[in-house]
Design a protein around this motif. Structure first.
Motif, PDB file in Angstrom:
ATOM      1  N   ARG A 402       0.848  -1.210   0.000  1.00 12.47           N
ATOM      2  CA  ARG A 402       0.000   0.000   0.000  1.00 12.47           C
ATOM      3  C   ARG A 402       0.875   1.249   0.000  1.00 12.47           C
ATOM      4  O   ARG A 402       0.581   2.229  -0.713  1.00 12.47           O
ATOM      5  CB  ARG A 402      -0.892  -0.043   1.241  1.00 12.47           C
ATOM      6  CG  ARG A 402      -1.647   1.260   1.533  1.00 12.47           C
ATOM      7  CD  ARG A 402      -2.817   1.492   0.600  1.00 12.47           C
ATOM      8  NE  ARG A 402      -3.437   2.771   0.868  1.00 12.47           N
ATOM      9  CZ  ARG A 402      -4.269   3.005   1.876  1.00 12.47           C
ATOM     10  NH1 ARG A 402      -4.593   2.022   2.738  1.00 12.47           N
ATOM     11  NH2 ARG A 402      -4.817   4.205   2.030  1.00 12.47           N
ATOM     12  N   TYR A 403       1.934   1.231   0.790  1.00  5.99           N
ATOM     13  CA  TYR A 403       2.843   2.386   0.832  1.00  5.99           C
ATOM     14  C   TYR A 403       3.438   2.656  -0.543  1.00  5.99           C
ATOM     15  O   TYR A 403       3.434   3.789  -1.039  1.00  5.99           O
ATOM     16  CB  TYR A 403       3.951   2.122   1.860  1.00  5.99           C
ATOM     17  CG  TYR A 403       5.035   3.174   1.911  1.00  5.99           C
ATOM     18  CD1 TYR A 403       4.845   4.369   2.596  1.00  5.99           C
ATOM     19  CD2 TYR A 403       6.253   2.979   1.256  1.00  5.99           C
ATOM     20  CE1 TYR A 403       5.832   5.349   2.642  1.00  5.99           C
ATOM     21  CE2 TYR A 403       7.248   3.949   1.294  1.00  5.99           C
ATOM     22  CZ  TYR A 403       7.031   5.122   1.994  1.00  5.99           C
ATOM     23  OH  TYR A 403       8.027   6.084   2.016  1.00  5.99           O
ATOM     24  N   ASP A 404       3.959   1.597  -1.203  1.00  6.93           N
ATOM     25  CA  ASP A 404       4.584   1.763  -2.519  1.00  6.93           C
ATOM     26  C   ASP A 404       3.580   2.278  -3.547  1.00  6.93           C
ATOM     27  O   ASP A 404       3.908   3.131  -4.385  1.00  6.93           O
ATOM     28  CB  ASP A 404       5.183   0.439  -2.990  1.00  6.93           C
ATOM     29  CG  ASP A 404       6.384   0.018  -2.166  1.00  6.93           C
ATOM     30  OD1 ASP A 404       6.972   0.889  -1.502  1.00  6.93           O
ATOM     31  OD2 ASP A 404       6.733  -1.182  -2.185  1.00  6.93           O
ATOM     32  N   ASP A 405       2.349   1.775  -3.506  1.00  7.92           N
ATOM     33  CA  ASP A 405       1.321   2.234  -4.449  1.00  7.92           C
ATOM     34  C   ASP A 405       1.035   3.722  -4.268  1.00  7.92           C
ATOM     35  O   ASP A 405       0.886   4.474  -5.244  1.00  7.92           O
ATOM     36  CB  ASP A 405       0.026   1.427  -4.254  1.00  7.92           C
ATOM     37  CG  ASP A 405       0.138  -0.009  -4.766  1.00  7.92           C
ATOM     38  OD1 ASP A 405       1.104  -0.288  -5.519  1.00  7.92           O
ATOM     39  OD2 ASP A 405      -0.722  -0.834  -4.404  1.00  7.92           O
ATOM     40  N   GLU A 406       0.950   4.153  -3.008  1.00  9.11           N
ATOM     41  CA  GLU A 406       0.673   5.559  -2.738  1.00  9.11           C
ATOM     42  C   GLU A 406       1.845   6.450  -3.166  1.00  9.11           C
ATOM     43  O   GLU A 406       1.637   7.545  -3.722  1.00  9.11           O
ATOM     44  CB  GLU A 406       0.377   5.763  -1.246  1.00  9.11           C
ATOM     45  CG  GLU A 406      -0.937   5.164  -0.784  1.00  9.11           C
ATOM     46  CD  GLU A 406      -2.118   5.814  -1.502  1.00  9.11           C
ATOM     47  OE1 GLU A 406      -2.235   7.057  -1.445  1.00  9.11           O
ATOM     48  OE2 GLU A 406      -2.900   5.091  -2.136  1.00  9.11           O
ATOM     49  N   ILE A 407       3.074   5.981  -2.927  1.00  9.99           N
ATOM     50  CA  ILE A 407       4.244   6.756  -3.364  1.00  9.99           C
ATOM     51  C   ILE A 407       4.278   6.854  -4.882  1.00  9.99           C
ATOM     52  O   ILE A 407       4.564   7.925  -5.456  1.00  9.99           O
ATOM     53  CB  ILE A 407       5.544   6.123  -2.822  1.00  9.99           C
ATOM     54  CG1 ILE A 407       5.639   6.295  -1.298  1.00  9.99           C
ATOM     55  CG2 ILE A 407       6.774   6.738  -3.498  1.00  9.99           C
ATOM     56  CD1 ILE A 407       5.747   7.734  -0.831  1.00  9.99           C
ATOM     57  N   ASP A 408       3.969   5.752  -5.583  1.00  3.67           N
ATOM     58  CA  ASP A 408       3.927   5.784  -7.052  1.00  3.67           C
ATOM     59  C   ASP A 408       2.895   6.806  -7.541  1.00  3.67           C
ATOM     60  O   ASP A 408       3.123   7.526  -8.518  1.00  3.67           O
ATOM     61  CB  ASP A 408       3.592   4.399  -7.601  1.00  3.67           C
ATOM     62  CG  ASP A 408       4.762   3.427  -7.485  1.00  3.67           C
ATOM     63  OD1 ASP A 408       5.896   3.907  -7.235  1.00  3.67           O
ATOM     64  OD2 ASP A 408       4.550   2.213  -7.642  1.00  3.67           O
ATOM     65  N   ARG A 409       1.752   6.858  -6.857  1.00  3.57           N
ATOM     66  CA  ARG A 409       0.720   7.824  -7.231  1.00  3.57           C
ATOM     67  C   ARG A 409       1.233   9.257  -7.071  1.00  3.57           C
ATOM     68  O   ARG A 409       1.018  10.115  -7.957  1.00  3.57           O
ATOM     69  CB  ARG A 409      -0.526   7.601  -6.371  1.00  3.57           C
ATOM     70  CG  ARG A 409      -1.634   8.633  -6.598  1.00  3.57           C
ATOM     71  CD  ARG A 409      -2.822   8.370  -5.693  1.00  3.57           C
ATOM     72  NE  ARG A 409      -2.483   8.492  -4.278  1.00  3.57           N
ATOM     73  CZ  ARG A 409      -2.395   9.657  -3.643  1.00  3.57           C
ATOM     74  NH1 ARG A 409      -2.579  10.809  -4.294  1.00  3.57           N
ATOM     75  NH2 ARG A 409      -2.108   9.691  -2.352  1.00  3.57           N
ATOM     76  N   LEU A 410       1.934   9.511  -5.982  1.00  2.00           N
ATOM     77  CA  LEU A 410       2.448  10.861  -5.734  1.00  2.00           C
ATOM     78  C   LEU A 410       3.549  11.228  -6.719  1.00  2.00           C
ATOM     79  O   LEU A 410       3.660  12.391  -7.142  1.00  2.00           O
ATOM     80  CB  LEU A 410       2.950  10.968  -4.289  1.00  2.00           C
ATOM     81  CG  LEU A 410       1.858  10.876  -3.205  1.00  2.00           C
ATOM     82  CD1 LEU A 410       2.485  10.737  -1.832  1.00  2.00           C
ATOM     83  CD2 LEU A 410       0.961  12.098  -3.260  1.00  2.00           C
ATOM     84  N   ILE A 411       4.384  10.248  -7.089  1.00  2.45           N
ATOM     85  CA  ILE A 411       5.427  10.517  -8.085  1.00  2.45           C
ATOM     86  C   ILE A 411       4.785  10.855  -9.435  1.00  2.45           C
ATOM     87  O   ILE A 411       5.202  11.808 -10.117  1.00  2.45           O
ATOM     88  CB  ILE A 411       6.367   9.307  -8.217  1.00  2.45           C
ATOM     89  CG1 ILE A 411       7.197   9.137  -6.934  1.00  2.45           C
ATOM     90  CG2 ILE A 411       7.296   9.469  -9.433  1.00  2.45           C
ATOM     91  CD1 ILE A 411       8.022   7.870  -6.911  1.00  2.45           C
ATOM     92  N   THR A 412       3.770  10.069  -9.822  1.00  2.00           N
ATOM     93  CA  THR A 412       3.077  10.336 -11.089  1.00  2.00           C
ATOM     94  C   THR A 412       2.475  11.735 -11.083  1.00  2.00           C
ATOM     95  O   THR A 412       2.543  12.467 -12.081  1.00  2.00           O
ATOM     96  CB  THR A 412       1.972   9.285 -11.302  1.00  2.00           C
ATOM     97  OG1 THR A 412       2.571   7.987 -11.319  1.00  2.00           O
ATOM     98  CG2 THR A 412       1.250   9.515 -12.624  1.00  2.00           C
ATOM     99  N   ASP A 413       1.908  12.122  -9.937  1.00  2.00           N
ATOM    100  CA  ASP A 413       1.320  13.457  -9.832  1.00  2.00           C
ATOM    101  C   ASP A 413       2.400  14.530  -9.944  1.00  2.00           C
ATOM    102  O   ASP A 413       2.193  15.569 -10.589  1.00  2.00           O
ATOM    103  CB  ASP A 413       0.595  13.576  -8.489  1.00  2.00           C
ATOM    104  CG  ASP A 413      -0.074  14.929  -8.320  1.00  2.00           C
ATOM    105  OD1 ASP A 413      -0.953  15.260  -9.143  1.00  2.00           O
ATOM    106  OD2 ASP A 413       0.292  15.666  -7.379  1.00  2.00           O
ATOM    107  N   ALA A 414       3.582  14.285  -9.350  1.00  2.00           N
ATOM    108  CA  ALA A 414       4.671  15.261  -9.422  1.00  2.00           C
ATOM    109  C   ALA A 414       5.166  15.427 -10.860  1.00  2.00           C
ATOM    110  O   ALA A 414       5.485  16.534 -11.307  1.00  2.00           O
ATOM    111  CB  ALA A 414       5.817  14.831  -8.517  1.00  2.00           C
ATOM    112  N   VAL A 415       5.233  14.311 -11.602  1.00  2.00           N
ATOM    113  CA  VAL A 415       5.633  14.394 -13.010  1.00  2.00           C
ATOM    114  C   VAL A 415       4.611  15.209 -13.797  1.00  2.00           C
ATOM    115  O   VAL A 415       4.953  16.046 -14.638  1.00  2.00           O
ATOM    116  CB  VAL A 415       5.789  12.979 -13.599  1.00  2.00           C
ATOM    117  CG1 VAL A 415       5.947  13.044 -15.109  1.00  2.00           C
ATOM    118  CG2 VAL A 415       6.982  12.263 -12.974  1.00  2.00           C
TER     119      VAL A 415
END
Length: 440
Positions: A402-415
């Motif tokens: 769950r942590y990794d999925d949420e971090i991936d979401r935030l990275i995608t948003d930052a891009v």
């Protein structure tokens, strides 16, 4: 000659960061005032006892937060907004600020990675009152920032020379009450190039020093120039010098010397031979204190428990080596010194020229960059959401997936928002990391 080991300072944080935990407990309100005072008293005693075991003497440099700030507080340079009946609260207010006032400025401590709080001196001090944790202990060397460096490191309203003179006078008055305590004045500003105004402040600071007091004066970062050393030496001070300078004026003929024989900031063992050669010409009547070049507070406490190659020496090992050196000097022996492990690097060979510009451009053609690409180059900020996720993972409230999925979401948003802003080279900066040192 009489040779003794001496330390200019020792790590206060403790081998397991005991001082750090004590301070954080007090600041968070988890540790009551009386319990905190008892804990600090014990930690200070441990600090002194360890030095005694290592070199046979102890240097009391047990400042809780910052030597410069606490010296200014002992000289009663505390504005009304920061004052509290508990001296530790006064120090904390100046260092951390209050709801109504910003803290005093913090800036870099010479050429180290440490910082210090910049005092604001507005009045001439009239007395120096030790803080509860800075009460002199008989049989020790008591450390305080010297009046010259205090003024140079502070923001001063008024005549710097007059304030330095008053600070010096307050110091001498306190030191005259010592019964079995050696005074050590840290004057790191002496390692810099002094102009005429600096010399006027130095003369004012030490103009009333009693000849009988004979304080140790440390430089720690560099060397005092000949004129400054002569001024202090003539006033009765024992000024730090290097082995190669013991035969020079104004050192020659002094009956007591403070000689820096090893690098106090290097994590490696030090060579003994140059020290033995340099001290060979010291008069037999001289009383020599051999010291590291700086306080050992800039080093980790000990290599014990660490998996390190040969040759590493931290504070505890440096202090023990100093004692071994003194014994070798007395017995005209040669101590065993662990040699640092030096890796073998391949020879450099011929320097290859850079590829032509067009070739380098072609290598980046797939990036489709404009002539002057825009980027922010650095890490993205740690958002409150990222910090909450990290805390939730540590507490077991979410699992790693769950942590990794949420971090991936935030990275995608930052891009996405970098692309919308029109940046040509995007950054991630691994903003989910606590800090890069931990991850290295």
């Amino acid at each position: 000659m009489s040779v003794k080991p001496h330390l200019l300072g020792y790590p206060r944080i403790g081998p397991n960061r005991e001082l750090k935990w004590a301070l954080e407990g007090r600041w968070s309100g988890k540790t009551p005032r009386d319990e905190f005072g008892a804990r600090i008293k014990q930690l200070k005693q441990d600090h002194l006892d360890e030095q005694r075991r290592l070199v046979g003497s102890a240097t009391d440099d047990y400042f809780l937060y910052d030597q410069t700030l606490e010296t200014a507080v002992m000289l009663e340079a505390v504005p009304s907004w920061a004052h509290d009946e508990d001296p530790f609260v006064s120090v904390s207010n100046l260092a951390r600020g209050t709801p109504d006032h910003e803290a005093w400025e913090m800036t870099k401590w010479f050429d180290t990675n440490y910082h210090y709080v910049v005092p604001e001196l507005t009045d001439q001090p009239t007395k120096l009152t030790p803080l509860p944790w800075r009460e002199p202990v008989n049989g020790t060397t008591w450390v305080v920032l010297g009046p010259f460096s205090l003024v140079k490191l502070s923001r001063v309203a008024g005549d710097p020379a007059a304030i330095a003179q008053s600070a010096g006078r307050a110091l001498w008055e306190l030191a005259a009450k010592f019964t079995d305590v050696q005074l050590q004045l840290d004057e790191p500003w002496l390692g810099l190039e002094l102009d005429n105004s600096d010399r006027a402040i130095l003369e004012a600071a030490y103009g009333e020093l009693p000849q009988s007091l004979r304080p140790l004066v440390t430089v720690q970062f560099g060397s005092a120039d000949a004129a400054a050393a002569a001024l202090l030496g003539d006033a009765g001070a024992i000024v730090q010098t290097e082995p190669e300078r013991v035969s020079e004026q104004p050192w020659h003929g002094r009956d007591r010397l403070l000689v820096a024989v090893m690098d106090g900031r290097s994590v490696w063992s030090d060579p003994y031979e140059p020290v033995a050669v340099s001290l060979a010409d010291v008069p037999e009547a001289a009383d020599v204190l051999v010291v590291p070049s700086t306080s050992l507070m800039f080093l980790p406490v000990t290599t014990e428990g660490e998996d390190l190659p040969d040759g590493f020496q931290f504070a505890r090992e440096k202090a023990a080596a100093l004692t071994t050196w003194v014994k070798a000097l007395q017995e005209r022996a040669h101590p065993a010194t662990p040699a640092p492990s030096v890796p073998e690097f391949p020879s450099i060979g011929e320097v290859e020229p850079r590829a032509p510009r067009e070739e380098r451009r072609a290598a980046q053609a797939d990036l489709d960059l404009p002539p002057f690409p825009a980027t922010t180059t650095g890490s993205l900020p740690q958002t409150a959401e990222v910090r909450r996720l990290r805390v939730s993972l540590r507490r077991g409230e979410i699992d790693q997936r769950r942590y990794d999925d949420e971090i991936d979401r935030l990275i995608t948003d930052a891009v996405r928002w970098q692309e919308e802003a029109g940046l040509d080279v995007l950054v991630h900066g691994e903003f989910e990391r606590t800090d890069m040192v931990e991850f290295f």
